[in-house]
Design a protein around this motif. Structure first.
Motif, PDB file in Angstrom:
ATOM      1  N   LYS A 150       0.844  -1.202   0.000  1.00  0.00           N
ATOM      2  CA  LYS A 150       0.000   0.000   0.000  1.00  0.00           C
ATOM      3  C   LYS A 150       0.877   1.248   0.000  1.00  0.00           C
ATOM      4  CE  LYS A 150      -4.464  -0.904   2.049  1.00  0.00           C
ATOM      5  NZ  LYS A 150      -5.308  -0.767   3.219  1.00  0.00           N
ATOM      6  N   GLY A 151       0.372   2.277  -0.655  1.00  0.00           N
ATOM      7  CA  GLY A 151       1.100   3.542  -0.730  1.00  0.00           C
ATOM      8  C   GLY A 151       1.875   3.685  -2.031  1.00  0.00           C
ATOM      9  N   LYS A 152       2.102   2.584  -2.726  1.00  0.00           N
ATOM     10  CA  LYS A 152       2.787   2.644  -4.019  1.00  0.00           C
ATOM     11  C   LYS A 152       1.738   2.842  -5.119  1.00  0.00           C
ATOM     12  CE  LYS A 152       6.547  -0.375  -2.557  1.00  0.00           C
ATOM     13  NZ  LYS A 152       7.460   0.711  -2.292  1.00  0.00           N
ATOM     14  N   THR A 153       2.171   3.413  -6.215  1.00  0.00           N
ATOM     15  CA  THR A 153       1.315   3.598  -7.375  1.00  0.00           C
ATOM     16  C   THR A 153       1.959   2.941  -8.584  1.00  0.00           C
ATOM     17  OG1 THR A 153       2.337   5.745  -7.813  1.00  0.00           O
ATOM     18  CG2 THR A 153       0.279   5.740  -6.535  1.00  0.00           C
ATOM     19  N   ALA A 154       1.181   2.798  -9.648  1.00  0.00           N
ATOM     20  CA  ALA A 154       1.709   2.169 -10.857  1.00  0.00           C
ATOM     21  C   ALA A 154       1.000   2.705 -12.093  1.00  0.00           C
ATOM     22  CB  ALA A 154       1.522   0.652 -10.780  1.00  0.00           C
ATOM     23  N   ASP A 155       1.652   2.497 -13.214  1.00  0.00           N
ATOM     24  CA  ASP A 155       1.068   2.709 -14.533  1.00  0.00           C
ATOM     25  C   ASP A 155       1.366   1.466 -15.348  1.00  0.00           C
ATOM     26  OD1 ASP A 155       0.051   5.473 -14.467  1.00  0.00           O
ATOM     27  OD2 ASP A 155       2.152   6.020 -14.215  1.00  0.00           O
TER      28      ASP A 155
END
Length: 192
Positions: free
Chosen positions: A120-125
């Protein structure tokens, strides 16, 4: 921001290679960028268990430690890959199987069915290319990166996917369509 790119295509002289180059050129230099090229690394996608290699110990596997460290130190992850046979390449699926493991990417509380999302807390594309016409991919074959986006990253690991960029029908696309897609990719990552 620490950005990790996970690139899954056998060579760079390709549309996917151009996408990787476009992303790298577009990201602001204030960010720290690390690229994992699974084919260049000769990543072994085969998940195996025996008396020495136990599933419950995968989070300690020395073969994949550097990859887990890269994910741990990242704030944002960018996946670049083609869709083959309606899903991600086997090397990327094997990477998910061997690296996004229990007690690293997710865990289960005793007597509970819902996973604890450890990333949690990470983002992605996610950026994908495929040869399937757009409407057929959207209405009939519904994976096309969505399994990675929803079931793996969001539901199991807690990684929020900001954007999924897709170029369908590549084999029938014109040079202009591919260039427009690369511009779209560049414009998106200029704002990251």
């Amino acid at each position: 921001m620490n950005i990790l790119i996970i690139y899954s295509y056998p060579h760079h002289d390709s549309l996917n290679g151009n996408i990787l180059d476009t992303v790298l050129q577009s990201i602001d230099k204030q960010h720290t960028v690390t690229t994992i090229d699974l084919y260049q690394d000769n990543f072994n996608p085969v998940l195996y268990f025996d008396k020495v290699h136990r599933r419950r110990d995968l989070q300690f596997d020395p073969e994949t430690q550097a990859y887990r460290d890269a994910i741990t130190h990242s704030d944002h992850i960018i996946f670049i890959f083609p869709i083959w046979w309606s899903g991600m390449p086997a090397i990327l699926k094997g990477f998910i199987d061997r690296v996004f493991v229990q007690n690293f990417a997710y865990a289960y509380a005793p007597k509970k069915l819902i996973p604890i999302k450890l990333l949690k807390g990470k983002t992605a594309d996610i950026i994908v290319t495929h040869d399937t016409p757009y409407l057929f991919a959207k209405l009939v074959q519904k994976d096309y990166g969505n399994v990675l986006k929803k079931q793996i990253l969001a539901d199991m690991c807690g990684i929020k996917v900001n954007k999924m960029l897709s170029l369908p029908n590549v084999k029938n696309s014109s040079l202009n369509q591919r260039q427009q897609f690369l511009k779209k990719v560049a414009n998106y990552f200029l704002k990251l």
